[in-house]
Design a protein around this motif. Structure first.
Motif: not given
Length: 52
Positions: A1-20
Motif C-alpha cells: 500500500m505504501k508503495k502504491s501511495i509513493a508511486m501515485n505521488g511520483q506520477i502526480a509530480t511528473a504530471a505537474q512537471e510535464q504541465s509546467s
C-alpha cells in the motif's frame, strides 16, 4: 500500500512537471511567432522603402 501511495505521488509530480514544461513551450512558441511577425513587418517596410 505504501508503495502504491509513493508511486501515485511520483506520477502526480511528473504530471505537474510535464504541465509546467508544456506551458513554457507554449510561451516560447508564442514568442517565436511574435518575433517572426515583427521580422516580416520589418522586411515589408524595408521592401516598401527600397521601392520608393
Amino acid at each position: 500500500m505504501k508503495k502504491s501511495i509513493a508511486m501515485n505521488g511520483q506520477i502526480a509530480t511528473a504530471a505537474q512537471e510535464q504541465s509546467s514544461i508544456t506551458e513554457e513551450i507554449n510561451r516560447n512558441i508564442s514568442s517565436i511567432s511574435d518575433i517572426s511577425n515583427q521580422t516580416a513587418s520589418g522586411a515589408e517596410q524595408s521592401s516598401a522603402a527600397s521601392h520608393k
